[in-house]
Write a protein that holds these residues in place. Structure first.
Motif, mmCIF file in Angstrom:
data_model
loop_
_atom_site.group_PDB
_atom_site.id
_atom_site.type_symbol
_atom_site.label_atom_id
_atom_site.label_comp_id
_atom_site.label_asym_id
_atom_site.label_seq_id
_atom_site.Cartn_x
_atom_site.Cartn_y
_atom_site.Cartn_z
ATOM 1 N N ARG A 1 87.168 79.261 37.238
ATOM 2 C CA ARG A 1 86.476 77.989 37.316
ATOM 3 C C ARG A 1 84.996 78.265 37.391
ATOM 4 O O ARG A 1 84.548 79.105 38.165
ATOM 5 N N ARG B 1 95.081 69.025 32.017
ATOM 6 C CA ARG B 1 93.774 69.413 31.499
ATOM 7 C C ARG B 1 93.775 69.375 29.980
ATOM 8 O O ARG B 1 94.823 69.266 29.340
ATOM 9 N N PRO C 1 89.850 67.830 33.367
ATOM 10 C CA PRO C 1 88.967 68.986 33.195
ATOM 11 C C PRO C 1 89.176 69.634 31.832
ATOM 12 O O PRO C 1 90.260 69.540 31.245
ATOM 13 N N GLU D 1 84.332 68.120 33.901
ATOM 14 C CA GLU D 1 84.560 69.314 34.723
ATOM 15 C C GLU D 1 84.953 70.470 33.813
ATOM 16 O O GLU D 1 85.938 70.382 33.072
ATOM 17 N N HIS E 1 85.869 74.513 32.943
ATOM 18 C CA HIS E 1 86.445 75.765 33.413
ATOM 19 C C HIS E 1 86.404 76.780 32.274
ATOM 20 O O HIS E 1 86.309 76.409 31.106
#
Length: 343
Positions: free
Chosen positions: A185, A203, A231, A282, A284
């Motif tokens: 992350r 996700r 995300p 978000e 990652h």
């Protein structure tokens, strides 16, 4: 006089561009009456609602050959059945999404040609595909495969599983969440080099290499993540080069770590401009120490959408091809797969 003509031409070009942009502000789905296309229509409806654009239902039927007395009434029955198909689907969609703008149409055209034309006028084209529970792969028909390989817009494939008795079940993920072998992350600023291990979960996953800018691919992935509120996981597969190994022996740890950090910096540099454009997404990162095909399929486990690219410049002797990564994704990834063409 010449200046006026030039201005008129410019105005016409601008009007054409605006009309094209308006046409592409729609999510389209191809219907053939199968459970797979029904699943695709419901996925497309949810996506259109999230993106605040209309949904377009399209059924293409093969045009009848030159009519004769033996075929009298056949075409009329086919047209009626096709119209009933799209109307039932329209009503079904509106029952679940009452505020959605839905259009439907039946075209007498070769399905492959029709799907490519529809895709060009859409944000994305959504199609259904079948997964065989007893086989380790999904089935993709020749028409859908042609659309994936030739369309200039994203094509999303939505799965259903088919039992041996012929019944179908909507299927968007398989196996449940599993931890990745090497995932992380993003923490702090872009230049930070630390990554936290995290499990899989809901996700959007996008697979990238380092050989292209992937503008279309990353734009679609970030917009999908923002629309769904999920995300975004950027996955890149790496193989350790020979120079990080002792000749004929094991890996030299500090050299492997240094190589990994260099790759992380390259991936970060590729993604960072998009992260700045979409600060509400978000983000990652996932670097997997395995082959690209295996990495993409593994990283997609438990995900809501996998986004992969297809390079327009790669052509097989018999026409466009989708490449090994996209091919593996559309046949083996258990979640919906978006194939996005890029240069």
């Amino acid at each position: 006089m010449a200046e006026q003509e030039q201005e008129q031409e410019q105005e016409q070009e601008q009007e054409q561009e605006q009309e094209q942009e308006q046409e592409q502000t729609v999510v389209s789905v191809g219907l053939d009456g199968s459970p797979a296309s029904v699943a695709a229509a419901h996925w497309a409806a949810a996506e259109a609602e999230r993106r605040h654009v209309p949904l377009r239902l399209v059924h293409a039927r093969e045009p009848m050959p030159t009519p004769d007395f033996a075929r009298e009434g056949v075409e009329e029955r086919q047209v009626r059945a096709a119209q009933e198909l799209v109307e039932r689907m329209r009503e079904d969609v509106l029952d679940r999404h009452p505020g959605l703008r839905v259009t439907s149409e039946v075209v007498a055209e070769d399905p492959e040609v029709a799907l490519l034309r529809v895709a060009d006028a859409s944000q994305m084209l959504v199609l259904g595909s079948y997964g065989m529970r007893r086989l380790p792969s999904f089935f993709l028909g020749s028409t859908s495969l042609a659309a994936v390989a030739r369309a200039d817009r994203p094509v999303v494939l939505v799965r259903v599983d088919e039992d041996p008795d012929g019944s179908a079940e909507g299927h968007t993920a398989a196996g449940g969440p599993q931890p990745p072998t090497a995932a992380g992350r993003r923490r702090g600023h872009a230049e930070h080099e630390e990554y936290e291990v995290h499990p899989h979960g809901p996700r959007v996953v996008v697979a990238v290499g380092l050989g292209h800018t992937y503008e279309n691919l990353l734009r679609f992935a970030f917009e999908s993540a923002r629309a769904t509120g999920l995300p975004l996981h950027v996955v890149h597969a790496i193989r350790l080069p020979s120079h990080v190994y002792v000749p004929g022996g094991p890996v030299v740890p500090h050299m492997a770590v240094e190589h990994r950090r260099e790759v992380e910096k390259e991936v970060r540099a590729l993604v960072q401009p998009w992260a700045e454009r979409y600060p509400d997404v978000e983000l990652h990162a996932a670097l997997r120490l395995e082959g690209t095909v295996q990495a993409v399929v593994h990283e997609a486990e438990g995900s809501d959408l996998l986004v992969v690219g297809r390079c327009r410049k790669h052509r097989a002797p018999l026409g466009p091809r989708i490449g090994p990564v996209a091919h593996a994704a559309v046949h083996h990834a258990a979640c919906p797969v978006a194939v996005v063409p890029h240069d």
